[in-house]
Design an enzyme around this catalytic site. Sequence first.
Site, PDB file in Angstrom:
ATOM      1  N   ASN A   9       1.004  -1.291  -0.579  1.00 52.69           N
ATOM      2  CA  ASN A   9      -0.204  -0.018   0.203  1.00 52.69           C
ATOM      3  C   ASN A   9       1.554   1.099   0.428  1.00 52.69           C
ATOM      4  OD1 ASN A   9      -1.511   2.138   0.046  1.00 52.69           O
ATOM      5  ND2 ASN A   9      -2.098   1.555   2.364  1.00 52.69           N
ATOM      6  N   LYS A  11       0.403   4.228  -0.337  1.00 53.29           N
ATOM      7  CA  LYS A  11      -0.384   5.426  -0.073  1.00 53.29           C
ATOM      8  C   LYS A  11      -0.165   6.730  -0.792  1.00 53.29           C
ATOM      9  CE  LYS A  11      -0.229   3.506   5.499  1.00 53.29           C
ATOM     10  NZ  LYS A  11       0.247   3.433   6.330  1.00 53.29           N
ATOM     11  N   HIS A  95      -9.702   0.894   5.114  1.00 50.43           N
ATOM     12  CA  HIS A  95      -7.457   1.650   5.438  1.00 50.43           C
ATOM     13  C   HIS A  95      -8.469   2.463   6.710  1.00 50.43           C
ATOM     14  CE1 HIS A  95      -4.126   2.434   6.616  1.00 50.43           C
ATOM     15  NE2 HIS A  95      -3.588   1.702   5.972  1.00 50.43           N
ATOM     16  N   GLU A  97      -6.753   5.158   8.070  1.00 53.35           N
ATOM     17  CA  GLU A  97      -6.697   5.973   7.536  1.00 53.35           C
ATOM     18  C   GLU A  97      -7.857   6.263   6.795  1.00 53.35           C
ATOM     19  OE1 GLU A  97      -2.382   5.627   4.851  1.00 53.35           O
ATOM     20  OE2 GLU A  97      -2.260   5.089   7.654  1.00 53.35           O
ATOM     21  N   GLU A 167      -5.211  -4.746  10.892  1.00 46.39           N
ATOM     22  CA  GLU A 167      -4.540  -3.275  10.365  1.00 46.39           C
ATOM     23  C   GLU A 167      -4.406  -3.034  12.061  1.00 46.39           C
ATOM     24  OE1 GLU A 167      -1.833  -2.477   6.973  1.00 46.39           O
ATOM     25  OE2 GLU A 167      -3.950  -1.546   6.889  1.00 46.39           O
ATOM     26  N   GLY A 173       2.994   2.688  10.866  1.00 47.64           N
ATOM     27  CA  GLY A 173       3.601   3.414  10.997  1.00 47.64           C
ATOM     28  C   GLY A 173       4.120   3.652  11.771  1.00 47.64           C
ATOM     29  N   SER A 212       3.638  -1.993  10.683  1.00 44.97           N
ATOM     30  CA  SER A 212       5.468  -2.016  10.462  1.00 44.97           C
ATOM     31  C   SER A 212       5.890  -3.496  10.319  1.00 44.97           C
ATOM     32  CB  SER A 212       5.153  -1.508  11.913  1.00 44.97           C
ATOM     33  OG  SER A 212       5.080  -0.114  11.933  1.00 44.97           O
TER      34      SER A 212
HETATM   35  P1  13P Z   1       2.978   0.371   7.700  1.00 49.22           P
HETATM   36  O1  13P Z   1       3.638  -0.699   6.901  1.00 49.22           O
HETATM   37  O2  13P Z   1       3.847   1.719   7.058  1.00 49.22           O
HETATM   38  O3  13P Z   1       3.270   0.255   8.745  1.00 49.22           O
HETATM   39  O4  13P Z   1       1.931   0.810   7.106  1.00 49.22           O
HETATM   40  C1  13P Z   1       0.837  -0.535   6.850  1.00 49.22           C
HETATM   41  C2  13P Z   1      -0.723   0.233   6.396  1.00 49.22           C
HETATM   42  O5  13P Z   1      -1.209   0.916   7.054  1.00 49.22           O
HETATM   43  C3  13P Z   1      -0.645  -0.864   4.618  1.00 49.22           C
HETATM   44  O6  13P Z   1      -1.788  -1.257   4.744  1.00 49.22           O
END
Ligand code: 13P
Length: 253
Positions: A9, A11, A95, A97, A167, A173, A212
């Site tokens: 992803n 982002k 997601h 976010e 997740e 992150g 992560s």
């Molecule tokens: P990270 O791997 O940067 O922690 O992000 C995970 C994520 O949100 C994947 O959709």
Amino acid sequence: MRGYLVAGNWKMNGSNAANAELVDGIIAGMPQSDSVELLVCPPFPYLAAMAAKLSGTGIALGAQNVSQHEAGAYTGETAPSMLGDVGCKYVIVGHSERRAIMGESSETVAAKFQAAQDAGLIPLLCVGESQQQRETNQTEAVIDEQLNAVVDGSGIEAFRRAVIAYEPVWAIGTGLTATPQQAQDVHRHIREVLAARHQDVAATVKILYGGSVKGDNAAGLFGKPDIDGGLIGGASLKSADFLAIAEAAWALN
Ligand code: 13P
């Protein structure tokens, strides 16, 4: 045999030049395994170019979001059929976010999931609890609410053509990864919730872990019985990092 899926992803990161370098690196070093599927989810403006680049490589293409509407006066939105039209196989829905920053409710996520399937896309449904929810023992209740909104809306059979990603928000992150056992416990729980509705669907749906994931922790996570790969954020932006994670899945086959 569910096989592994390792998904990037990206982002809101990338550029024409950076994407080309990243994908060239993945193609050059990708493991030769049928049972590990690789997937990249670039930002919208790059989907068509990436589809052309990925054609014939075996790497799948996905989008990061989709409208729940089919067409019409929805300025700035992207219809599911458009994603299929430019070569997407998958689309991420729900997601954390988008749930947190864009205020998407579980009902909205359920509508997007259904719209994606109606257009022939495979939805990759994200679920996960915040740190505060984990600390107050609400993890399973939060997951159940997010998951059941979709199961109630689309039916359990819909999960024959869907992927789930667990997740935990506190691991995204942050460099804080769920331990393999913490992740396994939630993955098992998700499978049990689905199994109460349909044993076979629960046994065959892929459940990815995200939060992560790196080359040095992927093997421990993917080695757990209910973890079928990863949804990778930061470590999907460098081909060597992404490949190190894919190699962990490959080695476990
Ligand atoms: P990270 O791997 O940067 O922690 O992000 C995970 C994520 O949100 C994947 O959709």
